[in-house]
Design an enzyme around this catalytic site. Structure first.
Site, PDB file in Angstrom:
ATOM      1  N   GLY A  13      41.535  31.780  48.619  1.00 14.45           N
ATOM      2  CA  GLY A  13      42.320  32.589  47.679  1.00 14.45           C
ATOM      3  C   GLY A  13      41.830  32.566  46.240  1.00 14.45           C
ATOM      4  CB  ILE A  20      47.414  29.751  41.431  1.00 10.34           C
ATOM      5  CG1 ILE A  20      48.435  30.387  40.461  1.00 10.34           C
ATOM      6  CG2 ILE A  20      47.910  28.393  41.926  1.00 10.34           C
ATOM      7  CD1 ILE A  20      49.809  30.653  41.041  1.00 10.34           C
ATOM      8  CG  ASP A  63      40.664  40.622  55.468  1.00  7.57           C
ATOM      9  OD1 ASP A  63      41.804  40.101  55.512  1.00  7.57           O
ATOM     10  OD2 ASP A  63      40.471  41.836  55.275  1.00  7.57           O
ATOM     11  CB  VAL A  64      43.730  35.457  55.723  1.00 13.91           C
ATOM     12  CG1 VAL A  64      42.947  34.423  54.937  1.00 13.91           C
ATOM     13  CG2 VAL A  64      44.648  36.272  54.804  1.00 13.91           C
ATOM     14  CB  ALA A  94      53.186  43.268  49.039  1.00 18.14           C
ATOM     15  CE1 TYR A 156      56.477  37.846  43.872  1.00 15.87           C
ATOM     16  CE2 TYR A 156      58.004  37.042  45.542  1.00 15.87           C
ATOM     17  CZ  TYR A 156      56.775  36.995  44.917  1.00 15.87           C
ATOM     18  OH  TYR A 156      55.846  36.087  45.342  1.00 15.87           O
ATOM     19  CE  LYS A 163      54.270  34.172  47.674  1.00 16.55           C
ATOM     20  NZ  LYS A 163      52.932  33.717  48.079  1.00 16.55           N
ATOM     21  CB  ILE A 192      50.717  32.084  36.361  1.00 17.66           C
ATOM     22  CG1 ILE A 192      51.480  30.751  36.406  1.00 17.66           C
ATOM     23  CG2 ILE A 192      49.404  31.915  35.597  1.00 17.66           C
ATOM     24  CD1 ILE A 192      50.739  29.631  37.150  1.00 17.66           C
ATOM     25  CE  LYS A 193      48.379  40.228  32.164  1.00 15.11           C
ATOM     26  NZ  LYS A 193      47.614  40.734  31.080  1.00 15.11           N
ATOM     27  CB  THR A 194      47.027  35.530  38.699  1.00 15.26           C
ATOM     28  OG1 THR A 194      48.082  36.077  39.503  1.00 15.26           O
ATOM     29  CG2 THR A 194      47.372  34.094  38.348  1.00 15.26           C
TER      30      THR A 194
HETATM   31  P1  NAD Z   1      45.127  35.902  42.606  1.00 18.84           P
HETATM   32  O1  NAD Z   1      45.052  37.390  42.628  1.00 18.84           O
HETATM   33  O2  NAD Z   1      44.217  35.200  41.702  1.00 18.84           O
HETATM   34  O3  NAD Z   1      44.981  35.320  44.068  1.00 18.84           O
HETATM   35  C1  NAD Z   1      45.440  35.980  45.226  1.00 18.84           C
HETATM   36  C2  NAD Z   1      44.336  35.858  46.226  1.00 18.84           C
HETATM   37  O4  NAD Z   1      44.716  36.396  47.497  1.00 18.84           O
HETATM   38  C3  NAD Z   1      43.075  36.611  45.785  1.00 18.84           C
HETATM   39  O5  NAD Z   1      41.981  35.726  45.776  1.00 18.84           O
HETATM   40  C4  NAD Z   1      42.903  37.660  46.860  1.00 18.84           C
HETATM   41  O6  NAD Z   1      41.555  37.982  47.090  1.00 18.84           O
HETATM   42  C5  NAD Z   1      43.512  36.916  48.039  1.00 18.84           C
HETATM   43  N1  NAD Z   1      43.775  37.806  49.177  1.00 18.84           N
HETATM   44  C6  NAD Z   1      44.561  38.917  49.226  1.00 18.84           C
HETATM   45  N2  NAD Z   1      44.480  39.472  50.450  1.00 18.84           N
HETATM   46  C7  NAD Z   1      43.630  38.689  51.194  1.00 18.84           C
HETATM   47  C8  NAD Z   1      43.128  38.739  52.524  1.00 18.84           C
HETATM   48  N3  NAD Z   1      43.496  39.720  53.368  1.00 18.84           N
HETATM   49  N4  NAD Z   1      42.271  37.771  52.930  1.00 18.84           N
HETATM   50  C9  NAD Z   1      41.896  36.777  52.092  1.00 18.84           C
HETATM   51  N5  NAD Z   1      42.324  36.688  50.822  1.00 18.84           N
HETATM   52  C10 NAD Z   1      43.191  37.630  50.382  1.00 18.84           C
HETATM   53  O7  NAD Z   1      46.658  35.585  42.266  1.00 18.84           O
HETATM   54  P2  NAD Z   1      47.471  34.210  42.242  1.00 18.84           P
HETATM   55  O8  NAD Z   1      48.691  34.530  41.438  1.00 18.84           O
HETATM   56  O9  NAD Z   1      46.588  33.098  41.863  1.00 18.84           O
HETATM   57  O10 NAD Z   1      47.951  34.065  43.753  1.00 18.84           O
HETATM   58  C11 NAD Z   1      47.725  32.906  44.536  1.00 18.84           C
HETATM   59  C12 NAD Z   1      48.998  32.531  45.282  1.00 18.84           C
HETATM   60  O11 NAD Z   1      49.967  32.081  44.330  1.00 18.84           O
HETATM   61  C13 NAD Z   1      49.648  33.689  46.040  1.00 18.84           C
HETATM   62  O12 NAD Z   1      50.187  33.192  47.243  1.00 18.84           O
HETATM   63  C14 NAD Z   1      50.776  34.086  45.099  1.00 18.84           C
HETATM   64  O13 NAD Z   1      51.819  34.763  45.747  1.00 18.84           O
HETATM   65  C15 NAD Z   1      51.192  32.722  44.612  1.00 18.84           C
HETATM   66  N6  NAD Z   1      52.042  32.691  43.428  1.00 18.84           N
HETATM   67  C16 NAD Z   1      51.656  33.329  42.299  1.00 18.84           C
HETATM   68  C17 NAD Z   1      52.501  33.293  41.184  1.00 18.84           C
HETATM   69  C18 NAD Z   1      52.112  34.009  39.928  1.00 18.84           C
HETATM   70  O14 NAD Z   1      53.001  34.285  39.113  1.00 18.84           O
HETATM   71  N7  NAD Z   1      50.852  34.314  39.711  1.00 18.84           N
HETATM   72  C19 NAD Z   1      53.709  32.583  41.232  1.00 18.84           C
HETATM   73  C20 NAD Z   1      54.052  31.932  42.403  1.00 18.84           C
HETATM   74  C21 NAD Z   1      53.221  31.987  43.507  1.00 18.84           C
END
Ligand code: NAD
Length: 265
Positions: A13, A20, A63-64, A94, A156, A163, A192-194
């Site tokens: 990821g 994150i 790709d998961v 999503a 969301y 989730k 978090i802004k990602t």
């Molecule tokens: P991010 O966009 O940096 O990471 C999301 C990752 O999911 C990316 O690397 C993307 O390539 C990968 N992904 C999506 N579809 C995929 C697939 N089919 N196969 C393989 N990889 C796939 O964003 P993030 O915010 O770092 O997200 C990481 C996790 O943290 C997620 O589960 C997200 O829901 C969770 N999360 C994020 C926040 C936030 O505010 N950013 C808060 C709580 C939880």
């Protein structure tokens, strides 16, 4: 010597240096873990240099949502690591229209299936693939959740349901894998802004609201989440499994928040 020295971690990821997964990778590297990264094809040019920064030569496309990719990915990994200790699941997706407007209108059968497949089922699939690698090791898995699993959050939408499924997934996997010495936990991170989060309309409002209302009066960072994940996946957390650890500055514990003015009004 770091508290993860001698451990090997597969991180799924990583997309950018705002992910994150990047906060987690940095913390695990600092604590002495060796790292490997699985990523989607589109992110190769970003992920490979980031992996190199942390001394990792092991990166591969997976790709998961595709069983053949998972099989191929783990077969590739076996060529480098016959065994490893830590699986990080930091993946969610999503379709954009599912995260736009009201839940009741935006949620279709198709986007419900996609969100649950990529954001929750994938943990089961990866855990099954990782299990043989963790044989007779103190294995640990961690997934990333969000408050939308247990509370309604504007926009969301279906991701909240995914989730909730992910958190249940963690509890069922913890029960299955505990007897084999493998622990499974989730971190529920504050916003978090990602890259992914930027796709949620109203993220800026969310960040401002949470920073003002949470006890620590700021948003959490990928470093905050990374440090907690490193701990949870270390032997220091040997007694913790099936748990959802909130790394949200205490936001989920607050019922109401406003400055006390002391005038009884
Ligand atoms: P991010 O966009 O940096 O990471 C999301 C990752 O999911 C990316 O690397 C993307 O390539 C990968 N992904 C999506 N579809 C995929 C697939 N089919 N196969 C393989 N990889 C796939 O964003 P993030 O915010 O770092 O997200 C990481 C996790 O943290 C997620 O589960 C997200 O829901 C969770 N999360 C994020 C926040 C936030 O505010 N950013 C808060 C709580 C939880």
């Amino acid at each position: 010597m770091g508290f993860l020295s001698g451990k090997r971690a597969l991180i799924v990821g990583l997309a950018t240096d705002r992910s994150i997964a990047w906060g987690i990778a940095q913390a695990m590297h600092r604590e002495g873990a060796e790292l490997a990264f699985a990523h989607i094809e589109r992110m190769t040019d970003r992920v490979v240099p980031l992996a190199r920064q942390l001394g990792s030569e092991i990166t591969f496309v997976m790709d998961v949502a595709v069983d053949a990719d998972i099989e191929k990915g783990f077969a590739f990994l076996k060529g480098h690591w016959p065994a490893f200790d830590i699986l990080v699941h930091a993946v969610a997706f999503a379709p954009k229209d599912a995260l736009t407007g009201e839940f009741i209108d935006a949620t279709t059968r198709e986007n419900f299936q996609t969100a649950h497949d990529i954001s929750s089922y994938s943990l089961t699939a990866l855990a099954r693939a990782a299990r043989p690698f963790m044989h007779e090791r103190k294995g640990a898995m961690v997934a990333l959740s969000y408050l939308g699993a247990v509370k309604s959050i504007p926009s969301y939408n279906v991701m909240g349901l995914a989730k909730a499924s992910l958190e249940a997934n963690v509890r069922f996997l913890a029960a299955d894998l505990g007897p084999q010495g493998i622990r499974v936990n989730a971190i529920s991170a504050g916003p978090i802004k990602t890259l992914s989060a930027a796709g949620i309309p109203g993220l800026r409002k969310m960040l401002t609201h949470v920073a003002a209302a949470s006890p620590i009066k700021r948003n959490v960072t990928i470093e905050d989440v990374g440090n907690a994940a490193a701990f949870l996946c270390s032997d220091l957390a040997a007694g913790i499994t099936g748990e959802v650890l909130y790394v949200d500055g205490g936001y989920h514990n607050v019922g109401m928040s406003f400055p006390a003015d002391g005038d009884g009004a």
